[in-house]
Design a protein around this motif. Structure first.
Motif, PDB file in Angstrom:
ATOM      1  N   ALA A 234       0.825  -1.208   0.000  1.00 53.09           N
ATOM      2  CA  ALA A 234       0.000   0.000   0.000  1.00 53.09           C
ATOM      3  C   ALA A 234       0.858   1.256   0.000  1.00 53.09           C
ATOM      4  O   ALA A 234       0.565   2.227  -0.710  1.00 53.09           O
ATOM      5  CB  ALA A 234      -0.943  -0.003   1.199  1.00 53.09           C
ATOM      6  N   GLU A 235       1.930   1.264   0.786  1.00 56.30           N
ATOM      7  CA  GLU A 235       2.795   2.452   0.874  1.00 56.30           C
ATOM      8  C   GLU A 235       3.436   2.767  -0.478  1.00 56.30           C
ATOM      9  O   GLU A 235       3.394   3.912  -0.952  1.00 56.30           O
ATOM     10  CB  GLU A 235       3.884   2.209   1.921  1.00 56.30           C
ATOM     11  CG  GLU A 235       4.902   3.330   2.041  1.00 56.30           C
ATOM     12  CD  GLU A 235       6.040   2.987   2.979  1.00 56.30           C
ATOM     13  OE1 GLU A 235       7.096   3.648   2.879  1.00 56.30           O
ATOM     14  OE2 GLU A 235       5.877   2.066   3.813  1.00 56.30           O
ATOM     15  N   VAL A 236       4.027   1.758  -1.107  1.00 55.06           N
ATOM     16  CA  VAL A 236       4.707   1.973  -2.385  1.00 55.06           C
ATOM     17  C   VAL A 236       3.704   2.331  -3.476  1.00 55.06           C
ATOM     18  O   VAL A 236       3.907   3.268  -4.255  1.00 55.06           O
ATOM     19  CB  VAL A 236       5.522   0.728  -2.771  1.00 55.06           C
ATOM     20  CG1 VAL A 236       6.042   0.839  -4.199  1.00 55.06           C
ATOM     21  CG2 VAL A 236       6.675   0.530  -1.793  1.00 55.06           C
ATOM     22  N   ALA A 237       2.600   1.575  -3.534  1.00 51.75           N
ATOM     23  CA  ALA A 237       1.604   1.836  -4.579  1.00 51.75           C
ATOM     24  C   ALA A 237       0.975   3.215  -4.419  1.00 51.75           C
ATOM     25  O   ALA A 237       0.756   3.930  -5.405  1.00 51.75           O
ATOM     26  CB  ALA A 237       0.525   0.743  -4.556  1.00 51.75           C
ATOM     27  N   ALA A 238       0.682   3.611  -3.194  1.00 56.39           N
ATOM     28  CA  ALA A 238       0.084   4.933  -2.964  1.00 56.39           C
ATOM     29  C   ALA A 238       1.043   6.050  -3.360  1.00 56.39           C
ATOM     30  O   ALA A 238       0.627   7.070  -3.927  1.00 56.39           O
ATOM     31  CB  ALA A 238      -0.327   5.078  -1.501  1.00 56.39           C
ATOM     32  N   THR A 239       2.330   5.867  -3.086  1.00 57.60           N
ATOM     33  CA  THR A 239       3.321   6.867  -3.478  1.00 57.60           C
ATOM     34  C   THR A 239       3.354   7.038  -4.993  1.00 57.60           C
ATOM     35  O   THR A 239       3.346   8.159  -5.512  1.00 57.60           O
ATOM     36  CB  THR A 239       4.712   6.466  -2.966  1.00 57.60           C
ATOM     37  OG1 THR A 239       4.695   6.414  -1.532  1.00 57.60           O
ATOM     38  CG2 THR A 239       5.767   7.462  -3.427  1.00 57.60           C
ATOM     39  N   LEU A 240       3.365   5.932  -5.700  1.00 59.36           N
ATOM     40  CA  LEU A 240       3.414   5.984  -7.162  1.00 59.36           C
ATOM     41  C   LEU A 240       2.122   6.547  -7.750  1.00 59.36           C
ATOM     42  O   LEU A 240       2.149   7.381  -8.655  1.00 59.36           O
ATOM     43  CB  LEU A 240       3.684   4.586  -7.712  1.00 59.36           C
ATOM     44  CG  LEU A 240       5.081   4.027  -7.421  1.00 59.36           C
ATOM     45  CD1 LEU A 240       5.117   2.525  -7.662  1.00 59.36           C
ATOM     46  CD2 LEU A 240       6.125   4.731  -8.285  1.00 59.36           C
TER      47      LEU A 240
END
Length: 360
Positions: free
Chosen positions: A77-83
């Motif tokens: 979730a953290e990586v996908a939300a950042t992108l």
């Protein structure tokens, strides 16, 4: 024009699965890879034309069209939300999120960045599952579905993040169970669940001899797992269909086997096969149709192990190009993670009841 892709995460999935599949597919061009771990970047080595980055900062909507995220569960979730927030569309391996709150975070990032989240779950793209799906319309009113994926010995990442609840979200239910729930939705269409009852067990998770030797994972010293290796549940969808679910990383079975049985008013269809990459599998998929006491075999196309991942990519560019698909993956993930949360709540409740002495 091909879709420019960055692979985020150079573990087994990123390095051994997505890099070769995307590189050989006509619709995609791998233009970058990233991993925060120096050892992972070094192991990747030098591939002509593919730069290796240590952070996401180098990825921009101008340089790539899609990021394929293959990092540990707790970073999904953290990586996908950042992108997504940067305006970069994301193809995210299951589990899409670990909580309903994370689903909300992803939805907000998708809206704010104007990008699209796509969810990866390969099992529905198997040719044998497709053959089963073609039988469903002739089964009449669907009443019940049995879903199971049971490994003989297959606990992943012995002592690693896969068996740590804080990093994986849970155990086999998040791993194999997510695939089973996605397959159910592909067969019957999406629906919420009105009732969820489940129990879990961890008889094998901390015994090294039950690990997935075929993955060639290196065990982590002095790290005990705190997740379940087995989950059994009974669910009822809001459309009235009952569902029995059984997922196990380890068991006393001789081989890994997956089974899907769909029971309708006009007949029963059953598929027995082996999902995933384990070599300890049934030699072929078997699909049958039973009506009025007569069971008939149904031909199933033969395909190489893992071909469902290639097939999943075949239509991905078209899905990415349709703005109407924005929000769809998040909606499906909300349903799936909600079922898993309710399942774990039921399992915790059962354990509490079992520790309280009965009144006489």
């Amino acid at each position: 024009m091909s879709v420019r892709v960055a692979i985020v995460g150079l573990g087994w999935a990123g390095r051994e699965l997505w890099l070769p599949l995307l590189s050989e597919h006509a619709d995609f061009e791998v233009v970058a890879v990233t991993d925060t771990e120096p050892a992972a970047r070094e192991a990747f080595g030098v591939v002509p034309g593919i730069p290796v980055y240590a952070t996401l900062d180098a990825l921009t909507p101008r340089s790539i069209d899609l990021a394929v995220v293959a990092v540990p569960n707790y970073l999904h979730a953290e990586v996908a939300a950042t992108l997504l927030g940067k305006g970069i569309s994301v193809f995210l391996e299951k589990p899409v999120c670990l909580t309903s709150e994370e689903a909300g975070t992803l939805a907000a990032a998708e809206r704010s960045g104007g990008a699209m989240l796509l969810a990866g779950s390969a099992a529905p793209y198997r040719s044998d599952v497709g053959a089963l799906a073609r039988l469903v319309p002739d089964l009449g009113h669907i009443r019940h579905v049995d879903l199971s994926w049971v490994r003989a010995r297959g606990i992943p990442k012995a002592g690693g993040w896969f068996t740590q609840r804080s990093k994986a979200g849970g155990g086999v239910l998040f791993d194999l169970g997510w695939h089973l729930l996605d397959t159910l939705a592909s067969l019957l269409g999406p629906a919420r669940f009105a009732e969820v009852v489940g129990v879990t067990a961890n008889d094998f998770v901390n015994v090294g001899s039950w690990s997935a030797a075929w993955r060639h994972d290196q065990p982590v010293a002095d790290a005990g797992g705190d997740v379940e290796d087995t989950a059994r549940g009974f669910l009822v969808r809001e459309d009235g269909v009952s569902v029995a679910l059984h997922a196990s990383w380890a068991s006393h079975e001789a081989r890994d086997v997956s089974r899907i049985q769909v029971v309708g008013s006009e007949g029963t269809a059953e598929l027995r096969c082996t999902f995933g990459f384990s070599p300890n599998r049934h030699p072929q998929s078997v699909l049958t149709l039973t009506r009025e006491g007569i069971t008939m075999p149904v031909p199933v196309p033969d395909e190489p192990i893992g071909n469902e991942y290639r097939r999943q990519l075949d239509g991905l560019a078209a899905v990415l190009g349709d703005p109407g698909n924005r929000g769809r993956a998040i909606g499906e993930a909300r349903t799936t993670v909600g079922v898993i949360e309710d399942f774990y709540a039921s399992a915790r409740s059962a354990r509490v009841r079992n520790t309280v002495p009965a009144y006489r």
